[in-house]
Design a protein around this motif. Structure first.
Motif, PDB file in Angstrom:
ATOM      1  N   TRP A 112       0.792  -1.144  -0.039  1.00 46.44           N
ATOM      2  CA  TRP A 112       0.154  -0.054  -0.023  1.00 46.44           C
ATOM      3  C   TRP A 112       0.910   1.334  -0.096  1.00 46.44           C
ATOM      4  N   HIS A 113       0.575   2.083  -0.775  1.00 51.14           N
ATOM      5  CA  HIS A 113       1.332   3.540  -1.138  1.00 51.14           C
ATOM      6  C   HIS A 113       0.158   4.303  -0.614  1.00 51.14           C
ATOM      7  N   LEU A 114       0.425   5.039   0.565  1.00 48.38           N
ATOM      8  CA  LEU A 114      -0.774   5.786   1.319  1.00 48.38           C
ATOM      9  C   LEU A 114       0.156   7.424   1.367  1.00 48.38           C
ATOM     10  N   PHE A 115      -0.959   8.239   1.149  1.00 50.37           N
ATOM     11  CA  PHE A 115      -0.642   9.758   1.177  1.00 50.37           C
ATOM     12  C   PHE A 115      -1.707  10.376   1.936  1.00 50.37           C
ATOM     13  N   PRO A 116      -1.483  11.534   2.891  1.00 48.04           N
ATOM     14  CA  PRO A 116      -2.459  12.164   3.580  1.00 48.04           C
ATOM     15  C   PRO A 116      -3.447  13.203   2.996  1.00 48.04           C
ATOM     16  N   PRO A 117      -4.567  13.374   3.532  1.00 42.79           N
ATOM     17  CA  PRO A 117      -5.452  14.125   2.697  1.00 42.79           C
ATOM     18  C   PRO A 117      -4.891  15.584   2.367  1.00 42.79           C
ATOM     19  N   GLU A 118      -3.977  16.150   3.384  1.00 43.60           N
ATOM     20  CA  GLU A 118      -3.372  17.381   2.975  1.00 43.60           C
ATOM     21  C   GLU A 118      -2.645  17.490   1.885  1.00 43.60           C
ATOM     22  N   ASP A 119      -2.011  16.285   1.281  1.00 44.58           N
ATOM     23  CA  ASP A 119      -1.232  16.526   0.254  1.00 44.58           C
ATOM     24  C   ASP A 119      -2.164  16.271  -1.134  1.00 44.58           C
ATOM     25  N   THR A 120      -3.401  16.500  -1.021  1.00 41.51           N
ATOM     26  CA  THR A 120      -4.313  16.493  -2.288  1.00 41.51           C
ATOM     27  C   THR A 120      -3.776  17.253  -3.411  1.00 41.51           C
ATOM     28  N   PRO A 121      -3.379  18.521  -3.392  1.00 39.75           N
ATOM     29  CA  PRO A 121      -3.096  19.298  -4.475  1.00 39.75           C
ATOM     30  C   PRO A 121      -1.810  18.783  -5.069  1.00 39.75           C
ATOM     31  N   ASN A 143       5.880   5.456 -11.077  1.00 38.11           N
ATOM     32  CA  ASN A 143       6.283   5.947 -12.087  1.00 38.11           C
ATOM     33  C   ASN A 143       6.292   7.314 -12.602  1.00 38.11           C
ATOM     34  N   PRO A 144       6.343   8.381 -11.453  1.00 32.35           N
ATOM     35  CA  PRO A 144       5.772   9.582 -11.851  1.00 32.35           C
ATOM     36  C   PRO A 144       6.423  10.421 -12.913  1.00 32.35           C
ATOM     37  N   ASP A 145       5.726  11.331 -13.636  1.00 32.81           N
ATOM     38  CA  ASP A 145       6.088  12.272 -14.546  1.00 32.81           C
ATOM     39  C   ASP A 145       6.318  13.469 -14.032  1.00 32.81           C
ATOM     40  N   LEU A 146       7.468  13.764 -13.308  1.00 35.07           N
ATOM     41  CA  LEU A 146       7.621  15.058 -12.808  1.00 35.07           C
ATOM     42  C   LEU A 146       7.760  16.251 -13.557  1.00 35.07           C
ATOM     43  N   LYS A 147       7.858  16.135 -14.661  1.00 36.02           N
ATOM     44  CA  LYS A 147       8.178  17.208 -15.723  1.00 36.02           C
ATOM     45  C   LYS A 147       6.678  17.751 -15.713  1.00 36.02           C
ATOM     46  N   ARG A 148       5.591  16.779 -16.018  1.00 32.41           N
ATOM     47  CA  ARG A 148       4.370  17.288 -15.933  1.00 32.41           C
ATOM     48  C   ARG A 148       3.828  17.443 -14.801  1.00 32.41           C
ATOM     49  N   PHE A 149       4.110  16.790 -13.386  1.00 25.86           N
ATOM     50  CA  PHE A 149       3.416  17.029 -12.339  1.00 25.86           C
ATOM     51  C   PHE A 149       4.590  17.209 -11.349  1.00 25.86           C
ATOM     52  N   PRO A 150       5.304  18.578 -11.427  1.00 21.81           N
ATOM     53  CA  PRO A 150       6.363  18.747 -10.395  1.00 21.81           C
ATOM     54  C   PRO A 150       5.909  18.714  -8.993  1.00 21.81           C
ATOM     55  N   GLN A 151       4.554  19.146  -8.804  1.00 23.46           N
ATOM     56  CA  GLN A 151       4.421  19.193  -7.416  1.00 23.46           C
ATOM     57  C   GLN A 151       4.453  17.770  -6.600  1.00 23.46           C
ATOM     58  N   PHE A 152       4.311  16.697  -7.334  1.00 22.11           N
ATOM     59  CA  PHE A 152       4.127  15.475  -6.682  1.00 22.11           C
ATOM     60  C   PHE A 152       5.441  15.114  -5.727  1.00 22.11           C
ATOM     61  N   CYS A 153       6.670  15.802  -6.105  1.00 19.68           N
ATOM     62  CA  CYS A 153       7.719  15.626  -5.217  1.00 19.68           C
ATOM     63  C   CYS A 153       7.542  16.047  -3.867  1.00 19.68           C
ATOM     64  N   LYS A 154       6.614  16.853  -3.559  1.00 21.34           N
ATOM     65  CA  LYS A 154       6.203  17.237  -2.331  1.00 21.34           C
ATOM     66  C   LYS A 154       5.272  16.502  -1.575  1.00 21.34           C
ATOM     67  N   ALA A 155       4.701  15.340  -2.204  1.00 21.34           N
ATOM     68  CA  ALA A 155       3.893  14.350  -1.590  1.00 21.34           C
ATOM     69  C   ALA A 155       4.569  13.770  -0.486  1.00 21.34           C
ATOM     70  N   ARG A 156       3.820  13.510   0.911  1.00 20.42           N
ATOM     71  CA  ARG A 156       4.464  12.430   1.713  1.00 20.42           C
ATOM     72  C   ARG A 156       3.929  11.193   1.431  1.00 20.42           C
TER      73      ARG A 156
END
Length: 409
Positions: A112-121, A143-156
């Motif tokens: 399971w890969h889990l992310f908290p609600p606060e990281d929704t954006p 396998n995230p596309d960080l060029k297209r979704f750069p904010q994902f690197c902030k997700a916990r």
């Protein structure tokens, strides 16, 4: 593959459990529904098998599923779902808008890969494909596309491997991506209804109305491209209007019942005072403004029903698994998709189901999106819907609608 494997592009086969297990053993001569699907290139997921549908003629089996140890006496297989999958089977990252979730692992292991609600954006939420109670992420989180979704690197990211005999509690609105890491995995889950679900049903009704209206107007003959296969209910505007009105009415009925309950508690307290009893030894009745209650501003902090044996999942830096194969899934049927296509996970429309309040984060995300492709000016229906039915937006709309309705009453 850097995009999620959504269910709308799955192929489907109808198969028995025996046929699935035979295919999963990787035998060289496979006949029947799986003959066109090489086991080395595909994976299977037969999920959303409701106990009440599977064992309607063997209801005694319901009693074998016991959730009372987790604070839910009497809850059994009748309120549970069975999940079966092969190695590599997974669900795209999503959050459930209704309730919380208890998952019991029966056979095999699931990661399971889990992310908290606060990281929704940071998860870039979308409602396409549409399914009531499911908000999907645009990101393939392994396998995230960080060029297209750069904010994902902030997700916990919190990771846990669920083993046979273990139960996982998934709190309300936690994002999760789930993958099978053994040849055969079997899980049982139950979604636990919460008081917050009453307003969430209004939010979901607003989302349904907007998505169906815009997508149907765009292409009335191609609902499969945007409507999840489990979402089989009528999508006409008239039906959706009735759905919204029922959701609002149900919310007001619930709040009215809470007012009556609180008034009864106050009356009981006053009667006890008259009898000279020490009320505070028996109950505490919060002083609540009835109008506030009707406007939905009350939040009751209920004690957790779960026991002391819960083990917290800590933030993990565990190495991400390698890219998986294809998929087929099932809901009475099994779904199949080729490697390189975008098949995905099955969710249920009948399921009972927070978004970050940091508007600066949302604005930063939008700014980063637009900066990636300044020359791209075409705005699609899906682009518009991603804004209109963003969970934060629908929550505000629902609150305004409820407040307006209370003023009209």
């Amino acid at each position: 593959m850097k995009i999620p494997q959504f269910e709308t592009t799955c192929a489907y086969v109808e198969a028995t459990l025996e046929e699935f297990l035979t295919w999963n053993c990787n035998q060289s001569t496979i006949s029947g529904p799986f003959r066109d699907y090489d086991h080395s290139k595909f994976w299977a997921y037969a999920d959303y098998k409701y106990f009440i549908s599977l064992f309607d003629d063997k209801t005694d089996i319901f009693q074998d599923v016991i959730w009372s140890d987790f604070g839910f006496p009497g809850r059994n297989g009748r309120e549970s779902t069975l999940w079966i999958g092969s190695m590599g089977a997974h669900t795209p990252c999503h959050l459930d808008t209704y309730g919380c979730n208890l998952v019991f692992q029966v056979q095999g292991r699931k990661r399971w890969h889990l992310f908290p609600p606060e990281d929704t954006p940071f998860l870039y939420p979308t409602r396409i494909p549409y399914e009531e109670s499911s908000v999907f992420s645009k990101i393939n989180v392994v396998n995230p596309d960080l060029k297209r979704f750069p904010q994902f690197c902030k997700a916990r990211r919190y990771m846990v491997t669920l083993k046979p005999g273990q139960v996982l509690f998934v709190p309300r609105h936690w994002w999760h991506y789930v993958e099978s890491i053994d040849p055969v995995t079997v899980s049982i889950n139950s979604w636990i209804e919460l008081e917050e679900d009453h307003q969430t049903r209004v939010e979901e009704a607003i989302t349904r109305m907007l998505v169906c209206a815009l997508k149907t107007a765009e292409d009335p003959h191609n609902t499969r491209a945007w409507l999840n296969p489990t979402e089989v209910e009528e999508t006409s505007h008239e039906v959706n209007c009735r759905y919204l009105n029922r959701a609002v009415s149900a919310l007001f009925d619930y709040k009215t019942s809470k007012v009556v309950e609180i008034q009864a508690l106050r009356t009981n307290r006053d009667d006890m005072k008259k009898e000279g009893l020490n009320v505070h030894h028996h109950m505490e009745v919060e002083q609540i403004d009835d109008q506030d209650l009707l406007l939905g501003t009350i939040k009751q902090e209920a004690a957790s029903p779960f026991g002391p044996d819960l083990v917290p999942v800590i933030l993990s830096s565990e190495e991400l698994p390698s890219e998986r194969r294809g998929i087929f899934e099932g809901d009475g049927k099994d779904f199949v998709g080729k490697d390189g296509e975008h098949p995905g996970k099955l969710h249920c429309t009948k399921r009972q189901r927070m978004m970050s309040k940091n508007e600066d984060v949302v604005a930063e995300q939008i700014a980063s999106d637009s900066s990636m492709a300044p020359s791209q000016t075409f705005i699609s229906t899906d682009d518009l819907l991603d804004c209109l039915v963003n969970p934060q937006v629908t929550r505000i709309v629902a609150q305004l609608l409820i407040k307006g309705r209370s003023l009209w009453s």
